[in-house]
Write an enzyme that holds these catalytic residues in place. Structure first.
Site, PDB file in Angstrom:
ATOM      1  N   LYS A   1       0.752  -1.390   0.065  1.00  0.00           N
ATOM      2  CA  LYS A   1       0.090   0.118  -0.061  1.00  0.00           C
ATOM      3  C   LYS A   1       0.721   1.321  -0.087  1.00  0.00           C
ATOM      4  O   LYS A   1       2.064   1.260   0.286  1.00  0.00           O
ATOM      5  CB  LYS A   1      -1.048  -0.102   1.099  1.00  0.00           C
TER       6      LYS A   1
ATOM      7  N   ARG B   1      -4.560  -9.923   4.532  1.00  0.00           N
ATOM      8  CA  ARG B   1      -4.609  -9.931   3.041  1.00  0.00           C
ATOM      9  C   ARG B   1      -3.432  -9.601   2.308  1.00  0.00           C
ATOM     10  O   ARG B   1      -2.974  -8.339   2.512  1.00  0.00           O
ATOM     11  CB  ARG B   1      -5.971  -8.924   2.822  1.00  0.00           C
TER      12      ARG B   1
HETATM   13  N1  HH2 Z   1      -7.651  -3.581   0.117  1.00  0.00           N
HETATM   14  C1  HH2 Z   1      -7.952  -3.388  -1.033  1.00  0.00           C
HETATM   15  C2  HH2 Z   1      -8.866  -4.005  -1.958  1.00  0.00           C
HETATM   16  N2  HH2 Z   1      -9.866  -4.841  -0.896  1.00  0.00           N
HETATM   17  N3  HH2 Z   1     -10.437  -5.542   1.310  1.00  0.00           N
HETATM   18  C3  HH2 Z   1     -10.240  -5.766   2.277  1.00  0.00           C
HETATM   19  N4  HH2 Z   1     -11.056  -6.439   3.131  1.00  0.00           N
HETATM   20  N5  HH2 Z   1      -9.220  -4.957   3.020  1.00  0.00           N
HETATM   21  C4  HH2 Z   1      -8.335  -4.334   2.488  1.00  0.00           C
HETATM   22  O1  HH2 Z   1      -7.300  -3.721   3.033  1.00  0.00           O
HETATM   23  C5  HH2 Z   1      -8.294  -4.195   0.994  1.00  0.00           C
HETATM   24  C6  HH2 Z   1      -9.403  -4.979   0.384  1.00  0.00           C
HETATM   25  C7  HH2 Z   1      -6.818  -2.646  -2.160  1.00  0.00           C
HETATM   26  O2  HH2 Z   1      -5.818  -3.471  -2.717  1.00  0.00           O
HETATM   27  P1  HH2 Z   1      -6.043  -4.258  -3.941  1.00  0.00           P
HETATM   28  O3  HH2 Z   1      -7.024  -5.174  -4.199  1.00  0.00           O
HETATM   29  O4  HH2 Z   1      -4.510  -4.888  -4.339  1.00  0.00           O
HETATM   30  O5  HH2 Z   1      -5.963  -2.978  -5.002  1.00  0.00           O
HETATM   31  P2  HH2 Z   1      -7.052  -2.448  -6.088  1.00  0.00           P
HETATM   32  O6  HH2 Z   1      -8.267  -1.908  -4.941  1.00  0.00           O
HETATM   33  O7  HH2 Z   1      -6.660  -1.417  -6.806  1.00  0.00           O
HETATM   34  O8  HH2 Z   1      -7.845  -3.669  -6.906  1.00  0.00           O
END
Ligand code: HH2
Length: 301
Positions: free
Chosen positions: A249, A283
């Site tokens: 992040k 996660r």
């Molecule tokens: N972070 C992201 C997406 N979903 N869900 C939960 N429960 N907790 C988190 O911290 C969280 C989440 C963001 O990360 P990522 O999926 O890699 O990115 P993007 O939203 O750009 O797909």
């Protein structure tokens, strides 16, 4: 049984079980690893890489091999400033991937969404967990589909006996990082999560199916995310398993000047610190290093 299996419980009093659709995880002695699989063109760290369903399924199976306890599939990026994806498009992205993984592995699957139609399609396809990044909010936070206060996603999770992750996000992804403000970030996030959990239970979701997540980086300046991470023990002793996601992040860019591909070690360190303070689900995009780091840290508890 190896000598390391005889580890005592974590120092913080935490929830002991997480029940997700016919499967009960014992989280009393080790944290679960949720592997991230984004089937989007624009996710902040793996966007575009798994747009082809066959590659996405391959990646999921590789994460299972690496020790993931469950796989979180997302079809809409929620990075700051991201555009809302119509529900039909999100479903078109995630469904073949969920079905493809399920055909080859019994690993519990989680759907990362804030939209009721997507949650419904994924749960009907067998997903074991609904990862609701809006924390059951409607309006723009819920992708604009449902009125504020709607509980459809909780009702769906209850009907399918699915696990339900309730994440806190201030505002919505389009605007959330513009100028996030809190008088008391820990108190406000805790209050929001307790309220969401109460509403989910009122809608029929079992207490043991719910996990809470402070939503690191979602409508939070670096200082807000740091305050929440420092108070992990407080959030983790609330009677629900606490999920934390810090992998890659921007927090690590803001705090330490680390680029996206330089954040592994910082992510592992913070993940371990959170688990030692009671987080029970982590996660991550980086399953193998996370599993190895966790098992080593847990052996010393
Ligand atoms: N972070 C992201 C997406 N979903 N869900 C939960 N429960 N907790 C988190 O911290 C969280 C989440 C963001 O990360 P990522 O999926 O890699 O990115 P993007 O939203 O750009 O797909």
């Amino acid at each position: 049984m190896s000598r390391l299996d005889a580890t005592p419980a974590p120092a913080v009093p935490v929830a002991e079980r997480w029940r997700v659709r016919g499967h009960t995880f014992d989280v009393s002695r080790r944290a679960l690893v949720m592997g991230v699989l984004n089937v989007t063109p624009d996710s902040f760290s793996d966007g575009g890489r798994y747009a082809d369903p066959a590659r996405a399924v391959e990646r999921a199976l590789a994460m299972v091999e690496e020790g993931a306890d469950l796989i979180d599939v997302g079809g809409e990026s929620t990075r700051p400033g991201s555009a809302v994806v119509p529900a039909e498009e999100e479903i078109r992205r995630v469904l073949p991937v969920l079905e493809g993984i399920a055909a080859q592995s019994p690993v519990p699957l989680s759907i990362d969404t804030r939209k009721t139609a997507v949650a419904r399609a994924a749960l009907e396809a067998g997903a074991a967990v609904l990862n609701d990044v809006s924390g059951l909010r409607g309006g723009t936070a819920g992708g604009g589909e449902d009125p504020p206060g709607a509980l459809e996603r909780a009702v769906l999770a209850a009907r399918h006996g699915a696990g339900l992750v309730l994440m806190h996000m201030q505002g919505d992804p389009q605007t959330m990082q513009k100028d996030p403000r809190y008088a008391d970030v820990v108190g406000e996030v805790r209050g929001f999560l307790y309220d969401a959990a109460r509403r989910a239970e009122e809608a029929g979701v079992a207490h043991e199916a719910i996990a809470l997540d402070p939503g690191i980086g979602f409508g939070k300046a670096a200082e807000h995310s740091v305050a929440l991470l420092r108070h992990t023990a407080d959030l983790a002793s609330c009677g629900y398993p606490l999920l934390v996601g810090v992998s890659r992040k921007s927090l690590f860019g803001k705090l330490f000047g680390l680029e996206l591909d330089e954040r592994l070690e910082a992510g592992l360190a913070v993940t371990i610190a959170c688990v030692l303070r009671g987080a029970r689900i982590v996660r991550t995009h980086e399953v193998r290093p996370t599993v190895r780091a966790l098992r080593a840290a847990e052996a010393l508890l």
